[in-house]
Design an enzyme around this catalytic site. Sequence first.
Site, PDB file in Angstrom:
ATOM      1  N   ASN A  26      19.590 -16.046  20.498  1.00 24.02           N
ATOM      2  CA  ASN A  26      20.067 -16.345  21.846  1.00 24.02           C
ATOM      3  C   ASN A  26      20.115 -17.851  22.114  1.00 24.02           C
ATOM      4  OD1 ASN A  26      20.855 -15.898  24.469  1.00 24.02           O
ATOM      5  ND2 ASN A  26      18.921 -14.979  25.139  1.00 24.02           N
ATOM      6  N   HIS A  44      12.923  -2.763  32.520  1.00 23.35           N
ATOM      7  CA  HIS A  44      12.592  -3.963  33.298  1.00 23.35           C
ATOM      8  C   HIS A  44      12.891  -3.747  34.774  1.00 23.35           C
ATOM      9  CE1 HIS A  44      13.019  -7.169  29.883  1.00 23.35           C
ATOM     10  NE2 HIS A  44      12.382  -6.094  29.476  1.00 23.35           N
ATOM     11  N   ARG A  68       8.230  -2.427  33.075  1.00 20.23           N
ATOM     12  CA  ARG A  68       7.789  -3.810  33.199  1.00 20.23           C
ATOM     13  C   ARG A  68       8.056  -4.285  34.620  1.00 20.23           C
ATOM     14  NH1 ARG A  68      10.195  -9.265  30.234  1.00 20.23           N
ATOM     15  NH2 ARG A  68      11.493  -9.290  32.120  1.00 20.23           N
ATOM     16  N   TYR A 103      12.827 -16.648  36.152  1.00 17.93           N
ATOM     17  CA  TYR A 103      13.409 -15.919  35.035  1.00 17.93           C
ATOM     18  C   TYR A 103      12.817 -14.516  34.971  1.00 17.93           C
ATOM     19  CZ  TYR A 103      14.797 -14.832  30.261  1.00 17.93           C
ATOM     20  OH  TYR A 103      15.331 -14.241  29.148  1.00 17.93           O
ATOM     21  N   ASP A 163       5.285  -9.632  31.877  1.00 17.24           N
ATOM     22  CA  ASP A 163       5.560 -10.721  30.930  1.00 17.24           C
ATOM     23  C   ASP A 163       5.245 -12.052  31.606  1.00 17.24           C
ATOM     24  OD1 ASP A 163       6.550 -12.426  29.012  1.00 17.24           O
ATOM     25  OD2 ASP A 163       8.456 -11.375  28.752  1.00 17.24           O
ATOM     26  N   HIS A 214       5.567 -14.910  30.126  1.00 17.90           N
ATOM     27  CA  HIS A 214       6.573 -15.829  29.604  1.00 17.90           C
ATOM     28  C   HIS A 214       6.047 -17.231  29.318  1.00 17.90           C
ATOM     29  CE1 HIS A 214      10.765 -16.107  28.465  1.00 17.90           C
ATOM     30  NE2 HIS A 214      10.742 -14.811  28.628  1.00 17.90           N
ATOM     31  N   GLU A 233       2.014  -9.765  28.591  1.00 20.09           N
ATOM     32  CA  GLU A 233       2.756 -10.348  27.460  1.00 20.09           C
ATOM     33  C   GLU A 233       2.844 -11.865  27.584  1.00 20.09           C
ATOM     34  OE1 GLU A 233       6.712  -8.802  27.352  1.00 20.09           O
ATOM     35  OE2 GLU A 233       7.446 -10.350  26.015  1.00 20.09           O
ATOM     36  N   GLU A 239       7.183 -12.557  20.449  1.00 20.24           N
ATOM     37  CA  GLU A 239       8.647 -12.425  20.389  1.00 20.24           C
ATOM     38  C   GLU A 239       9.308 -13.665  19.797  1.00 20.24           C
ATOM     39  OE1 GLU A 239       9.341 -11.704  24.625  1.00 20.24           O
ATOM     40  OE2 GLU A 239      10.373 -13.610  24.782  1.00 20.24           O
ATOM     41  N   ARG A 248       4.699  -8.265  19.226  1.00 17.00           N
ATOM     42  CA  ARG A 248       5.947  -8.308  19.986  1.00 17.00           C
ATOM     43  C   ARG A 248       7.147  -8.807  19.178  1.00 17.00           C
ATOM     44  NH1 ARG A 248       8.387  -6.341  23.397  1.00 17.00           N
ATOM     45  NH2 ARG A 248       8.971  -7.971  24.845  1.00 17.00           N
ATOM     46  N   HIS A 258      10.248  -6.243  20.195  1.00 14.81           N
ATOM     47  CA  HIS A 258      11.074  -6.920  21.189  1.00 14.81           C
ATOM     48  C   HIS A 258      12.456  -6.270  21.247  1.00 14.81           C
ATOM     49  CE1 HIS A 258      12.663 -11.065  22.731  1.00 14.81           C
ATOM     50  NE2 HIS A 258      12.154 -10.370  23.725  1.00 14.81           N
ATOM     51  N   ASP A 290      19.548  -9.408  24.218  1.00 18.15           N
ATOM     52  CA  ASP A 290      20.058 -10.361  23.220  1.00 18.15           C
ATOM     53  C   ASP A 290      19.754  -9.908  21.801  1.00 18.15           C
ATOM     54  OD1 ASP A 290      17.675 -11.644  24.903  1.00 18.15           O
ATOM     55  OD2 ASP A 290      17.344 -12.240  22.818  1.00 18.15           O
ATOM     56  N   GLU A 324      10.551  -1.922  23.871  1.00 16.64           N
ATOM     57  CA  GLU A 324      11.307  -2.484  24.996  1.00 16.64           C
ATOM     58  C   GLU A 324      12.765  -2.016  24.907  1.00 16.64           C
ATOM     59  OE1 GLU A 324      11.676  -6.732  24.888  1.00 16.64           O
ATOM     60  OE2 GLU A 324      11.751  -6.892  27.067  1.00 16.64           O
ATOM     61  N   TRP A 376       9.044 -21.713  30.508  1.00 18.14           N
ATOM     62  CA  TRP A 376       9.717 -20.839  31.473  1.00 18.14           C
ATOM     63  C   TRP A 376       9.486 -19.385  31.113  1.00 18.14           C
ATOM     64  CZ3 TRP A 376      13.472 -17.774  29.304  1.00 18.14           C
ATOM     65  CH2 TRP A 376      13.905 -18.139  28.011  1.00 18.14           C
TER      66      TRP A 376
HETATM   67  O1  EZ4 Z   1      13.225 -14.085  27.264  1.00 23.43           O
HETATM   68  O2  EZ4 Z   1      15.011 -12.240  24.814  1.00 23.43           O
HETATM   69  O3  EZ4 Z   1      10.216  -9.759  26.823  1.00 23.43           O
HETATM   70  N1  EZ4 Z   1      11.336 -10.157  26.845  1.00 23.43           N
HETATM   71  C1  EZ4 Z   1      11.696 -11.435  27.005  1.00 23.43           C
HETATM   72  C2  EZ4 Z   1      13.161 -11.736  26.806  1.00 23.43           C
HETATM   73  C3  EZ4 Z   1      13.398 -13.131  26.260  1.00 23.43           C
HETATM   74  C4  EZ4 Z   1      14.795 -13.268  25.727  1.00 23.43           C
HETATM   75  C5  EZ4 Z   1      15.003 -14.607  25.057  1.00 23.43           C
HETATM   76  O4  EZ4 Z   1      16.175 -14.614  24.334  1.00 23.43           O
HETATM   77  O5  EZ4 Z   1      10.875 -12.273  27.265  1.00 23.43           O
HETATM   78  O6  EZ4 Z   1      13.865 -11.546  27.981  1.00 23.43           O
HETATM   79 CO    CO Z   2       8.936 -11.494  26.658  1.00 23.16          CO
END
Ligand code: EZ4
Ligand code: CO
Length: 409
Positions: A37, A122, A147, A159, A217, A219, A243, A269, A290, A319, A323, A346, A409
């Site tokens: 991605n 999600h 999630r 995000y 998540d 992130h 996560e 991931e 992951r 994961h 993407d 997921e 992020w």
């Molecule tokens: O941000 O796949 O758990 N899932 C994630 C995804 C990632 C994207 C990055 O390309 O965190 O949404």
């Molecule tokens: Co993630």
Amino acid sequence: MRIIAADVIVTSPDRNFVTLQLTTDDGVTGLGDATLNGRELAVVAYLREHVAPLLLDRDPHAIEDTWQFLYRSAYWRRGPVTMAAIAAVDMALWDIKAKVAGLPLYQLLGGASRRGALAYGHASGRDIPELLDSVREHLALGYRAIRIQTAVPGIDAVYGVAAQPSVDGVRYDYEPAQRGALPAEEDWDTRAYLRHLPGVFEAVRHEFGPELPLLHDGHHRMTPIQAARLGRDLEPYDLFWLEDCTPAENQDALRLVRSHTITPLAIGEVFNTVWDFQHLIRDQLIDYVRAAVTHAGGITPMRKILDYAAQYQIKSGIHGPTDISPVGMAAALHLDLAVHNFGIQEYMRHGDRTNEVFRQSFSFEGGLLHPGDQPGLGVTLDRAAAEAHPYRAAYLPYNRLKDGTVHDW
Ligand code: EZ4
Ligand code: CO
């Protein structure tokens, strides 16, 4: 049997996907996902310039040997570009082998260990009522694990949180292909997030009861002590996992988090190899792996990572965002069905245009995904449909703190 063609196909039906198609002299084709991605064309060049010429005339059945050859002969090991390229070759070779055997791939991986793979979707919302609606929509779509991501008062854009109402049940697709050719700027405030999130889970548990598996998540946004606090604050809500609570580079951070909380931890991931997991698995610092099949070098090394994890009762959580192409998802589903230490999968659902380019044979019933019983991975690529959707430059967003500092992020 030998490989006579290695074609790299780039298509952007709903977002960009990079696919490798191998063809044998017997006319058998195999597909592999090489989508990275936001850096897609780097993998395209790696495959076209440096891998495809090495594959011609090779025996497609020699999967382990080809994997080791590509990994070791380059000298420059690991890294997301290299490993996505090798993953695509590995998936395509497994696809060919299973087609030749006339079996769905999971049969070659040891056969089914379960009826299907528990999937999570999600849900997200800009406020709690919208989030609860999103959870209800996912339950109506058949999901049995969810999630939870949410906007945070005082932060404009987060995000993972839908900015748009759902379209055809696809609420939010992190759709960078629609966002233009530069990374969008979002903002972040960890203290506001830490204050807000426990109340969100309180509301979700209050509405949906104790049974529903809930995930979150982080992130990569927190420091170790912030993550420890969040894990502890979320304990009353019995999360399936938390996560990426801290950036994945400093793995010792997880030791600190673990020493303060029993909330299960998932990470990986952005990892590419078993080596990235070595310390985390051996020291039992995580509960779920992951990694994506697409980004960890393919089915062959993913099986090795999961077998290593199994020795420590650590489970899979492969994961599966949008993407990952339908080819990469299919590879995940065959592994999910076969390995003993499956945890959860997921599953974000691809859009209709993507499903027209990639014809799939999986099913989703009673909250469980099944890859289907067609020989191979069970995915065919419509080359003409793929060509109708050319590549569009697209980037993931990034974060700045209130004072302008770039943040995870
Ligand atoms: O941000 O796949 O758990 N899932 C994630 C995804 C990632 C994207 C990055 O390309 O965190 O949404
Ligand atoms: Co993630």
